[in-house]
Design an enzyme around this catalytic site. Structure first.
Site, PDB file in Angstrom:
ATOM      1  N   THR A  59       9.747  18.769   0.733  1.00 39.26           N
ATOM      2  CA  THR A  59       9.487  18.542  -0.691  1.00 39.26           C
ATOM      3  C   THR A  59      10.590  17.664  -1.262  1.00 39.26           C
ATOM      4  O   THR A  59      11.769  17.972  -1.097  1.00 39.26           O
ATOM      5  CB  THR A  59       9.408  19.907  -1.411  1.00 39.26           C
ATOM      6  OG1 THR A  59       8.213  20.552  -0.986  1.00 39.26           O
ATOM      7  CG2 THR A  59       9.384  19.747  -2.924  1.00 39.26           C
ATOM      8  N   GLN A  86       0.379  18.134   4.751  1.00 39.59           N
ATOM      9  CA  GLN A  86       0.501  19.588   4.589  1.00 39.59           C
ATOM     10  C   GLN A  86      -0.239  20.055   3.337  1.00 39.59           C
ATOM     11  O   GLN A  86       0.039  19.615   2.218  1.00 39.59           O
ATOM     12  CB  GLN A  86       1.965  20.027   4.509  1.00 39.59           C
ATOM     13  CG  GLN A  86       2.068  21.544   4.740  1.00 39.59           C
ATOM     14  CD  GLN A  86       3.404  22.141   4.381  1.00 39.59           C
ATOM     15  OE1 GLN A  86       3.935  21.867   3.317  1.00 39.59           O
ATOM     16  NE2 GLN A  86       3.946  22.966   5.260  1.00 39.59           N
ATOM     17  N   HIS A  94      -0.369  25.278   5.111  1.00 34.98           N
ATOM     18  CA  HIS A  94       0.900  25.929   4.769  1.00 34.98           C
ATOM     19  C   HIS A  94       0.642  27.413   4.477  1.00 34.98           C
ATOM     20  O   HIS A  94       0.129  27.757   3.418  1.00 34.98           O
ATOM     21  CB  HIS A  94       1.489  25.234   3.541  1.00 34.98           C
ATOM     22  CG  HIS A  94       2.929  25.549   3.258  1.00 34.98           C
ATOM     23  ND1 HIS A  94       3.603  26.596   3.842  1.00 34.98           N
ATOM     24  CD2 HIS A  94       3.841  24.941   2.444  1.00 34.98           C
ATOM     25  CE1 HIS A  94       4.857  26.619   3.400  1.00 34.98           C
ATOM     26  NE2 HIS A  94       5.020  25.622   2.555  1.00 34.98           N
ATOM     27  N   ASN A 144       6.624  30.540   3.729  1.00 34.32           N
ATOM     28  CA  ASN A 144       7.591  30.395   2.629  1.00 34.32           C
ATOM     29  C   ASN A 144       7.201  31.010   1.287  1.00 34.32           C
ATOM     30  O   ASN A 144       7.620  30.542   0.233  1.00 34.32           O
ATOM     31  CB  ASN A 144       7.953  28.912   2.450  1.00 34.32           C
ATOM     32  CG  ASN A 144       8.791  28.405   3.611  1.00 34.32           C
ATOM     33  OD1 ASN A 144       9.270  29.209   4.412  1.00 34.32           O
ATOM     34  ND2 ASN A 144       8.967  27.109   3.719  1.00 34.32           N
ATOM     35  N   TYR A 192       4.363  31.149  -0.386  1.00 34.63           N
ATOM     36  CA  TYR A 192       3.323  30.541  -1.230  1.00 34.63           C
ATOM     37  C   TYR A 192       1.997  31.294  -1.057  1.00 34.63           C
ATOM     38  O   TYR A 192       1.942  32.325  -0.392  1.00 34.63           O
ATOM     39  CB  TYR A 192       3.225  29.038  -0.945  1.00 34.63           C
ATOM     40  CG  TYR A 192       4.537  28.358  -1.267  1.00 34.63           C
ATOM     41  CD1 TYR A 192       4.985  28.288  -2.603  1.00 34.63           C
ATOM     42  CD2 TYR A 192       5.376  27.865  -0.281  1.00 34.63           C
ATOM     43  CE1 TYR A 192       6.219  27.720  -2.917  1.00 34.63           C
ATOM     44  CE2 TYR A 192       6.615  27.305  -0.594  1.00 34.63           C
ATOM     45  CZ  TYR A 192       7.021  27.231  -1.920  1.00 34.63           C
ATOM     46  OH  TYR A 192       8.239  26.690  -2.238  1.00 34.63           O
ATOM     47  N   ARG A 224       1.407  26.479   9.592  1.00 34.12           N
ATOM     48  CA  ARG A 224       2.840  26.806   9.500  1.00 34.12           C
ATOM     49  C   ARG A 224       3.025  28.258   9.070  1.00 34.12           C
ATOM     50  O   ARG A 224       2.371  28.712   8.124  1.00 34.12           O
ATOM     51  CB  ARG A 224       3.542  25.891   8.509  1.00 34.12           C
ATOM     52  CG  ARG A 224       5.055  25.913   8.680  1.00 34.12           C
ATOM     53  CD  ARG A 224       5.748  24.852   7.845  1.00 34.12           C
ATOM     54  NE  ARG A 224       7.047  24.513   8.412  1.00 34.12           N
ATOM     55  CZ  ARG A 224       8.121  24.225   7.671  1.00 34.12           C
ATOM     56  NH1 ARG A 224       8.038  24.203   6.372  1.00 34.12           N
ATOM     57  NH2 ARG A 224       9.266  23.932   8.251  1.00 34.12           N
ATOM     58  N   ASN A 238      11.159  33.063  -1.204  1.00 34.97           N
ATOM     59  CA  ASN A 238      10.252  33.333  -2.325  1.00 34.97           C
ATOM     60  C   ASN A 238       9.685  34.761  -2.395  1.00 34.97           C
ATOM     61  O   ASN A 238       8.529  34.955  -2.777  1.00 34.97           O
ATOM     62  CB  ASN A 238       9.105  32.302  -2.342  1.00 34.97           C
ATOM     63  CG  ASN A 238       9.595  30.938  -2.788  1.00 34.97           C
ATOM     64  OD1 ASN A 238      10.409  30.842  -3.714  1.00 34.97           O
ATOM     65  ND2 ASN A 238       9.123  29.884  -2.138  1.00 34.97           N
ATOM     66  N   GLY A 249      14.360  18.891   9.593  1.00 34.22           N
ATOM     67  CA  GLY A 249      14.234  18.637   8.164  1.00 34.22           C
ATOM     68  C   GLY A 249      15.341  17.739   7.660  1.00 34.22           C
ATOM     69  O   GLY A 249      15.199  16.522   7.625  1.00 34.22           O
ATOM     70  N   ARG A 250      16.474  18.355   7.324  1.00 36.97           N
ATOM     71  CA  ARG A 250      17.528  17.564   6.682  1.00 36.97           C
ATOM     72  C   ARG A 250      18.012  16.392   7.543  1.00 36.97           C
ATOM     73  O   ARG A 250      18.332  15.333   6.982  1.00 36.97           O
ATOM     74  CB  ARG A 250      18.681  18.435   6.187  1.00 36.97           C
ATOM     75  CG  ARG A 250      19.247  19.419   7.167  1.00 36.97           C
ATOM     76  CD  ARG A 250      20.155  20.410   6.442  1.00 36.97           C
ATOM     77  NE  ARG A 250      19.363  21.297   5.604  1.00 36.97           N
ATOM     78  CZ  ARG A 250      19.833  21.952   4.538  1.00 36.97           C
ATOM     79  NH1 ARG A 250      21.073  21.794   4.157  1.00 36.97           N
ATOM     80  NH2 ARG A 250      19.050  22.757   3.874  1.00 36.97           N
TER      81      ARG A 250
HETATM   82  C1  8OZ Z   1      11.782  23.310  -1.225  1.00 36.97           C
HETATM   83  C2  8OZ Z   1      11.537  23.123  -2.567  1.00 36.97           C
HETATM   84  C3  8OZ Z   1      10.258  23.259  -3.038  1.00 36.97           C
HETATM   85  C4  8OZ Z   1       9.230  23.590  -2.191  1.00 36.97           C
HETATM   86  C5  8OZ Z   1       8.554  25.103   1.183  1.00 36.97           C
HETATM   87  C6  8OZ Z   1       7.170  23.573  -0.044  1.00 36.97           C
HETATM   88  O1  8OZ Z   1       9.582  25.798   1.205  1.00 36.97           O
HETATM   89  C7  8OZ Z   1       8.363  24.129   0.090  1.00 36.97           C
HETATM   90  C8  8OZ Z   1       9.483  23.790  -0.830  1.00 36.97           C
HETATM   91  C9  8OZ Z   1      10.763  23.630  -0.362  1.00 36.97           C
HETATM   92  O2  8OZ Z   1       7.683  25.239   2.037  1.00 36.97           O
END
Ligand code: 8OZ
Length: 364
Positions: A28, A101, A177, A180, A182, A229, A237, A319-320
Site C-alpha cells: 500500500t 490484489q 486478500h 491482515n 481485513y 494471501r 488489525n 516488501g520494503r
Molecule cells: C499498510 C497500510 C495500509 C494497508 C495490508 C493492505 O496490511 C494492507 C496495508 C498495509 O495488507
C-alpha cells in the site's frame, strides 16, 4: 542428480511461468487519485520492478465501502480498469508479470473516507481496536455494522466481477486478500466474528464467505490465475483467533483442494522475535498446502535462499526491499548492495521514495 533449486530458478506457477522466485509483495503506497484510479506515475513505479518473478499490486478495493484509507486504488469502475491498463501494459512491455490484489477492508475504515458518512461493514457490529489513515492522519476505526446475508451474496458477486475486471485490465491473475485483519480475515477469525448464522461459529462456517468469494473468482477466471494471501499469526488489525492451528490447517486445506495458482502467507513481520510457538504454527499450517507456496515476512537473501533450497517455499515475496531496490532480483543475484528504504515516504506523497530509487551499477 537432483537439480538444486535457487531463488533464480524459473518455475511454473498456475497459468504463468515465472523467471525467478524473488516476488514483489503487495504494498500500500497511498498515491492513487481520489476517484480510485491509479496514479499515472504508478506505471513507471511498477515497470521499474518488472524483473520481479511476479509483481503483486498494492491492495485494491472491490467496492466503495471496501476502501479504508485515503488514496488507495479501486477496481470497481470502468475508469479504474482503464487506469490499470496503462500499468499492466508498462509492466508487460518491460518483460514482467503482474497480479492484482483484491481487497475489502471491512471494519478497518473511518467513516470520513469516501463514501463519506457510511459506517464500515463487517461480520459483526464490533469495533476494531485499530487505526486507519485518513485526511487527518491516523484515526481510530469507526463502529461497523453487520453485513446481511444478501449483502454477503452481493459481495461474492463483486469479488468475481472484480477478478473479471482485473483480467480485462490486462492482469495475469488476481490475489485474494484474506489476511491482515481485513474483511475476509474478520470472517475467518473468532475474535471479529460473532455471527450465529452459517457465516459464523464453527471453522467451517467462518470459512464460508472467503471460500464462496474464492469459488466465484475461480468460476470467473480459472483457478490457475488466482492466489490467496493469509496471515495465520493474525498480528495486524485486531483479529484474535482462538485456535489458529485448526483454522489454518482447515483453510489452507480448502485452498489446496481448489488447486489455485499459489498460497501466499505472511509468516511474520520484520522485527518480530521468532518465538518457537509462532514458527511451529507456520510450519504446521504450511503442511496443509501442497501447491506453489510464497513465503513473506522479514526474509533476506540468505533466509530466502534457505527456504527455497529446503523446500519450505517456492518463492519469497519482498516488501520494503522492493520499495527501495527496483532491480531487487538482479541485485540479489549479483550480491550487490541494497539501498535502505525510507519509511517516511512509504504511505502518501509523490515520486520521492516511489520512482526515484536508483538501479544498481553492476560490473564495476
Ligand atoms: C499498510 C497500510 C495500509 C494497508 C495490508 C493492505 O496490511 C494492507 C496495508 C498495509 O495488507
Amino acid at each position: 542428480m537432483k537439480q538444486q533449486i535457487s531463488l533464480f530458478t524459473p518455475a511454473q506457477m498456475g497459468a504463468i511461468t515465472v523467471p525467478n522466485r524473488v516476488f514483489m509483495a503487495p504494498l500500500t503506497r497511498n498515491r492513487a487519485n481520489s476517484d480510485g484510479t491509479p496514479w499515472e506515475k504508478s506505471a513507471l513505479y511498477y515497470a521499474q520492478r518488472a524483473s520481479a518473478g511476479l509483481i503483486i499490486t498494492e491492495a485494491t478495493q472491490i467496492d466503495p465501502l471496501g476502501k479504508g484509507y485515503i488514496k488507495t486504488p479501486g477496481i470497481h469502475e470502468p475508469e479504474h480498469i482503464e487506469g490499470w491498463k496503462t500499468i499492466t501494459r508498462a509492466v508487460h512491455a518491460a518483460g514482467g508479470r503482474i497480479f492484482l490484489q483484491l481487497w475489502h477492508v471491512g471494519r478497518i475504515r473511518h467513516s470520513s473516507i469516501e463514501p463519506k458518512g457510511e459506517a464500515p461493514v463487517a461480520p459483526s457490529a464490533k469495533k476494531a481496536d485499530a487505526q486507519t489513515f485518513t485526511e487527518k492522519g491516523f484515526e481510530p476505526t469507526s463502529e461497523p455494522r453487520a453485513l446481511s446475508k444478501d449483502e454477503i451474496a452481493a459481495l461474492v458477486k463483486e469479488y468475481a466481477a472484480s477478478a473479471r475486471a482485473a483480467i480485462d485490465a490486462g492482469f495475469d491473475g488476481v490475489e485474494l486478500h484474506s489476511a491482515n485483519g481485513y474483511l475476509l480475515n474478520q470472517f475467518l477469525h473468532s475474535g471479529s466474528n460473532d455471527r450465529d448464522d452459517e457465516f459464523g461459529g464453527s471453522i467451517e462456517n467462518r470459512m464460508r464467505f472467503p471460500l464462496q468469494a474464492l469459488d466465484a473468482i475461480i468460476a470467473e477466471i480459472g483457478a490457475d490465475r488466482v492466489g490467496v494471501r493469509t496471515s495465520p499469526l493474525g498480528e495486524a488489525n485486531d483479529v484474535p483467533e482462538e485456535n489458529p492451528k485448526a483454522l489454518y490447517e482447515a483453510y489452507h486445506g480448502e485452498l489446496d483442494k481448489r488447486k489455485i495458482a499459489y498460497l501466499h502467507s505472511i509468516e511474520g513481520f520484520p522485527g518480530n522475535d521468532e518465538s518457537n510457538e509462532k514458527a511451529e504454527l507456520i510450519k504446521s499450517v504450511r503442511k496443509a498446502w501442497t501447491g506453489f507456496y510464497i513465503a513473506n515476512g522479514g526474509y533476506d537473501k540468505a533466509t530466502a535462499s534457505k527456504a527455497i533450497e529446503e523446500g519450505h517455499a517456492d518463492a519469497v515475496a519482498f516488501g520494503r526491499d522492493f520499495i527501495s531496490n527496483p532491480d531487487l532480483p538482479i541485485r540479489l543475484a549479483n550480491d550487490a548492495e541494497l539501498t535502505k528504504a525510507n519509511q517516511e515516504t512509504f504511505y502518501g506523497g509523490d515520486e520521492k521514495g516511489y520512482t526515484d530509487y536508483p538501479f544498481a551499477t553492476l560490473g564495476r
